[in-house]
Design a protein around this motif. Sequence first.
Motif, short mmCIF file in Angstrom:
data_model
loop_
_atom_site.label_atom_id
_atom_site.label_comp_id
_atom_site.label_asym_id
_atom_site.label_seq_id
_atom_site.Cartn_x
_atom_site.Cartn_y
_atom_site.Cartn_z
N LEU A 1 33.20 44.82 31.49
CA LEU A 1 33.99 43.61 31.25
C LEU A 1 33.72 42.58 32.35
O LEU A 1 33.43 41.41 32.08
CB LEU A 1 35.48 43.99 31.23
CG LEU A 1 36.45 42.86 30.92
CD1 LEU A 1 36.39 42.51 29.46
CD2 LEU A 1 37.84 43.25 31.31
N MET A 2 33.76 43.06 33.58
CA MET A 2 33.54 42.15 34.69
C MET A 2 32.14 41.55 34.63
O MET A 2 31.94 40.35 34.84
CB MET A 2 33.73 42.91 36.01
CG MET A 2 34.03 42.01 37.17
SD MET A 2 34.42 42.96 38.61
CE MET A 2 32.83 43.57 39.06
N PHE B 1 30.29 41.00 32.08
CA PHE B 1 30.14 39.99 31.04
C PHE B 1 30.91 38.71 31.39
O PHE B 1 30.46 37.61 31.09
CB PHE B 1 30.60 40.55 29.69
CG PHE B 1 29.59 41.47 29.09
CD1 PHE B 1 28.31 41.03 28.80
CD2 PHE B 1 29.90 42.80 28.85
CE1 PHE B 1 27.37 41.88 28.27
CE2 PHE B 1 28.96 43.66 28.32
CZ PHE B 1 27.69 43.19 28.03
N ILE B 2 32.03 38.89 32.06
CA ILE B 2 32.76 37.69 32.49
C ILE B 2 31.90 36.86 33.43
O ILE B 2 31.80 35.64 33.30
CB ILE B 2 34.07 38.11 33.19
CG1 ILE B 2 35.08 38.60 32.15
CG2 ILE B 2 34.67 36.93 33.96
CD1 ILE B 2 36.34 39.16 32.75
N MET B 3 31.24 37.56 34.35
CA MET B 3 30.41 36.82 35.30
C MET B 3 29.23 36.18 34.60
O MET B 3 28.83 35.07 34.92
CB MET B 3 29.95 37.74 36.41
CG MET B 3 31.12 38.35 37.13
SD MET B 3 30.65 39.15 38.63
CE MET B 3 30.61 37.77 39.72
N CYS B 4 28.66 36.88 33.64
CA CYS B 4 27.52 36.33 32.90
C CYS B 4 27.95 35.05 32.19
O CYS B 4 27.24 34.06 32.20
CB CYS B 4 27.01 37.34 31.89
SG CYS B 4 25.96 38.56 32.62
N VAL B 5 29.11 35.08 31.60
CA VAL B 5 29.60 33.90 30.90
C VAL B 5 29.73 32.74 31.87
O VAL B 5 29.38 31.61 31.57
CB VAL B 5 30.93 34.23 30.21
CG1 VAL B 5 31.61 32.96 29.75
CG2 VAL B 5 30.69 35.13 29.04
N ASN B 6 30.21 33.05 33.07
CA ASN B 6 30.32 31.98 34.06
C ASN B 6 28.97 31.37 34.37
O ASN B 6 28.85 30.16 34.52
CB ASN B 6 30.92 32.55 35.34
CG ASN B 6 32.43 32.58 35.25
OD1 ASN B 6 32.98 31.93 34.37
ND2 ASN B 6 33.07 33.31 36.12
#
Lengths: 370, 177
Positions: free
Chosen positions: B26-27, B29-34
């Motif tokens: 989850l983390m 992917f969150i960072m990737c989105v950023n």
Amino acid sequence: MNKRFKVSCFDPKSGSTRDLMLVASDEAAVMSLVQQAGLLAMSIELVDVSGKEGSSPPAESQPISAPIAVPQPSNPIPVAPVVAPVAKVVTPVAKVSKAVPVQPVPVAIPAPVAVPAPSAAPVSKAVPVQPAPVAVPVAVKGPTTAPVSKATSRTSLPAKVQAIPPASTLTLGAPGDFSPETAPVSRKRRRHNENTFPPEGEVVINVVPMLDMTFQLLFFFIITFQSPSGVEAQIPLTLPPPEGQQEASKDKKENTDKDIIPTIDSDVTVEIKSLNNPQYPGEMGEVEVSGLAKEVFRPTPGKSLDEGRAEVLGRLGDAMKQMAQDLKKDNLSLRLKADPGVKWERVIQVADTCRQAKFLGIRFEKPGGS
Amino acid sequence: MSSGSAGADVVEPNLTSLLDLVMQLLMFFIMCVNFVSNQAAAEIALPDSQAAAPLEDKNTDALFVNIRPFNSSDPILIGKYSENPKYLEKLSEKFQPGQVYVIINGQEPMSLGSFRNWLRDQRSRAILEKGGDKDSKLDTIIIIRAHRETDYKDVYEVMETCRNQGYNQLFVRVLKV
């Protein structure tokens, strides 16, 4: 090849009968086992276990010795309830595990007190003849198929547990003559149950979540860490006012007294000339500083492109620092102008040099004609 | 029986490691989105600088203008889009070699002329939303990320365009060394 036997025994001490499941190579072995336990065998029946264990394939043979139940003279549990569960044990095997849960096992009783280890322990070799044998020593050593042996140990274990809970646990944990295959099983069971129900006074620290969390944090910081090199930074810039106002500032520039400390409309102008060499497009040639004093920095002829540029930038930096000292002001500004074809990289290099010399405000001017 | 008894003993799957892994993913992917939503275009090699000011707090209202000349043999362009050759094809159809193009997040790469038009539309839309008059200044910060090979005149043209459209806060992005 070991077989399973269902043995009906008579216990002369209590005067009752009971059924036992034994694993032995043949009937003679069963007889000797029963005799050693101080019981009288009434009937021996061969039970085919392979049919019941159809789901699990026979594993490789391994010697297994079933745990023993050691009689305890001062056992408070009466004999009568013993008989009933044992009868259940012999019937379908699956029911046994339900009827007799394994949970009594962890309720360990201090081993040395109840039974002297040397007499109780020799499980695999020979079952010791106990003076007051209420319990059933079920110990068989020899090659057998895995499922069978497991079934045996499980059925016999609960049976014993119910019959004489303290003693059976005792013997299991006692430092005895267990074959190496059996010992780990019993220890594993005990450890597992201890984890589920930690004994009073024993503190079990589970470090796994902590480690997980630590690695998570480590990963997070590695990811978010930005190395000192290659971080984006920015230069605030000022632009000349639109065309109409530019004339006014030019007028102002003409009227500027030299003593006035330059503002963003400072007189200091740095102009980057193109090298105008088709071989090196976009390279800067000389740099001209005009304003307080006009100075032109050009590379020494004969030097290579990079050396010449470094030289120009170095001399420009020195001159700008000197100028900044003379002006005695912290936040200086200048105009920066470049030929149209000069590379942006070179423009930023010159701007950087000026910024290092405390000329922080940089206003980019319309490119000069080349 | 053997397996059944073991299962009946204790059935409690250990969910801790599973949850750990899920959180980790989850983390990630969150960072990737950023990273994806970053307005910085990957194909820009910023010039180096030593005296540049470090970045301030993230400006919520900032417009990144990425500028670079098109060069089909540039290893940066080839390297960044080796997995996406169609992007390069599209670029080479649109731009001459050496022509400067502007990349705005969420927009197709555009020439300087279409950037000017786009910015004008952007301005009129912003004025409509905020209800200022035609000549009002805009608070949006323009951050110029120019490739190091870009000609000065092209960078200056972008700056001038921004200023003419009423954007007065401009910053130039460099690579701090």
